[in-house]
Write an enzyme that holds these catalytic residues in place. Sequence first.
Site, PDB file in Angstrom:
ATOM      1  N   ASP A 153     -57.414 -43.958 -85.883  1.00 46.97           N
ATOM      2  CA  ASP A 153     -56.072 -43.361 -85.924  1.00 46.97           C
ATOM      3  C   ASP A 153     -55.100 -44.299 -86.642  1.00 46.97           C
ATOM      4  O   ASP A 153     -53.955 -43.941 -86.920  1.00 46.97           O
ATOM      5  CB  ASP A 153     -55.576 -42.966 -84.524  1.00 46.97           C
ATOM      6  CG  ASP A 153     -55.466 -44.138 -83.564  1.00 46.97           C
ATOM      7  OD1 ASP A 153     -55.790 -45.279 -83.972  1.00 46.97           O
ATOM      8  OD2 ASP A 153     -55.049 -43.925 -82.413  1.00 46.97           O
TER       9      ASP A 153
ATOM     10  N   ASP B  77     -61.722 -41.048 -84.243  1.00 48.30           N
ATOM     11  CA  ASP B  77     -60.816 -41.641 -83.250  1.00 48.30           C
ATOM     12  C   ASP B  77     -59.914 -40.549 -82.677  1.00 48.30           C
ATOM     13  O   ASP B  77     -59.157 -39.897 -83.413  1.00 48.30           O
ATOM     14  CB  ASP B  77     -59.958 -42.707 -83.969  1.00 48.30           C
ATOM     15  CG  ASP B  77     -59.487 -43.793 -83.032  1.00 48.30           C
ATOM     16  OD1 ASP B  77     -59.814 -43.736 -81.846  1.00 48.30           O
ATOM     17  OD2 ASP B  77     -58.797 -44.720 -83.520  1.00 48.30           O
TER      18      ASP B  77
ATOM     19  N   GLU C   8     -59.145 -44.231 -76.384  1.00 52.33           N
ATOM     20  CA  GLU C   8     -58.420 -45.390 -75.863  1.00 52.33           C
ATOM     21  C   GLU C   8     -58.140 -45.226 -74.369  1.00 52.33           C
ATOM     22  O   GLU C   8     -57.761 -44.141 -73.933  1.00 52.33           O
ATOM     23  CB  GLU C   8     -57.070 -45.549 -76.583  1.00 52.33           C
ATOM     24  CG  GLU C   8     -57.195 -46.015 -78.015  1.00 52.33           C
ATOM     25  CD  GLU C   8     -55.845 -46.346 -78.643  1.00 52.33           C
ATOM     26  OE1 GLU C   8     -54.834 -46.467 -77.923  1.00 52.33           O
ATOM     27  OE2 GLU C   8     -55.809 -46.476 -79.880  1.00 52.33           O
TER      28      GLU C   8
ATOM     29  N   GLU D 110     -59.848 -54.899 -77.880  1.00 49.31           N
ATOM     30  CA  GLU D 110     -58.854 -55.249 -78.912  1.00 49.31           C
ATOM     31  C   GLU D 110     -57.846 -56.264 -78.370  1.00 49.31           C
ATOM     32  O   GLU D 110     -57.226 -56.052 -77.314  1.00 49.31           O
ATOM     33  CB  GLU D 110     -58.123 -53.982 -79.390  1.00 49.31           C
ATOM     34  CG  GLU D 110     -57.088 -54.294 -80.461  1.00 49.31           C
ATOM     35  CD  GLU D 110     -56.657 -53.077 -81.287  1.00 49.31           C
ATOM     36  OE1 GLU D 110     -57.275 -51.995 -81.158  1.00 49.31           O
ATOM     37  OE2 GLU D 110     -55.701 -53.254 -82.071  1.00 49.31           O
TER      38      GLU D 110
HETATM   39  O1  KIV Z   1     -57.698 -47.135 -85.385  1.00 49.95           O
HETATM   40  C1  KIV Z   1     -58.286 -48.203 -85.564  1.00 49.95           C
HETATM   41  O2  KIV Z   1     -58.381 -48.685 -86.692  1.00 49.95           O
HETATM   42  C2  KIV Z   1     -58.851 -48.875 -84.403  1.00 49.95           C
HETATM   43  C3  KIV Z   1     -59.376 -50.278 -84.445  1.00 49.95           C
HETATM   44  C4  KIV Z   1     -60.190 -50.605 -83.255  1.00 49.95           C
HETATM   45  C5  KIV Z   1     -60.042 -50.751 -85.651  1.00 49.95           C
HETATM   46  O3  KIV Z   1     -58.845 -48.288 -83.372  1.00 49.95           O
END
Ligand code: KIV
Length: 287
Positions: free
Chosen positions: A47, A86, A118, A185
């Site tokens: 994202d 994502d 997430e 992260e």
């Molecule tokens: O969106 C993203 O780039 C991520 C990172 C973990 C690379 O979530």
Amino acid sequence: MKGEKVTTITFQEMKDQGEQIVMLAAYDYPTARMIDEVGIDAILVGDSVSNVVLGYEDTLAVSMNEMIHHTKAVSRGVDRALVIGDMPFMSYQTSAEDAIRNAGRFLKDGGAEAVKVEGGRGVIDKIEAIIESGTPVMGHLGLTPQWIHQFGGFKIQGKTSEAAKLIVEDAKRLEQTGVFSIVLECVPRELSKIITGEVSVPTISCGAGPDCDGQVLVLHDILGLSGMTPKFAKKYVDLAPQIQEALANFREEVKARKFPTRNHSFKMEEKEIKSLKGYLSKSREAK
Ligand code: KIV
């Protein structure tokens, strides 16, 4: 460089064999092709496309449709790497039903093979629902950018033992729920090392140090295309000045009529030119 197709199962095998998993966030067909050709194991259609490529302020702005659009482009460029979509902000937080439907779209419409979600305890029920519906999930803990307003900015997470304990617990919950891997992260390297030892699934570091089972960075950061490279990323090449030089040269040459040359133009045969000119003068006479 081609090899066997990478799957979510390959991720686990790599952890078990002690082989590092290499992953990049990327968003389009030509870069996906290059990434795949050098043998990078996975592409996350992150994202981060929101601020890195689409010019939005943060990652919260990007929509499901925009994510699917980019995921399709990446999938078309890939033969070997695992493609992970994502889940954008509010595509899964709202309900298990939304989570299942939107995760499914990444596979059905986008051509991805897994999704990343997430969050920990707050979204465990959504992650469980997605996995039960048949879509593999990569977890994401630590500095999760979709929760940035709760964190009060981009701050390293898990620095105190209390905060670290919550992240370790979340990692274990994700493992129990059945995620195939977990991105960590911007947490201290000592914490990511502990989590990597505590869970059986692979951990992927994004600014979480060298002791995870793999590493992920954003393509534009390692190529020097994103303006500001974060401290934890390494710029392997500084492309932005090279691109700007090429653009300035193009501008100069067009202004100075140095481009295009004969080599960049197509030629018409003499007899065709003659015939065309004859036709034009006849039509002029007829007027
Ligand atoms: O969106 C993203 O780039 C991520 C990172 C973990 C690379 O979530």
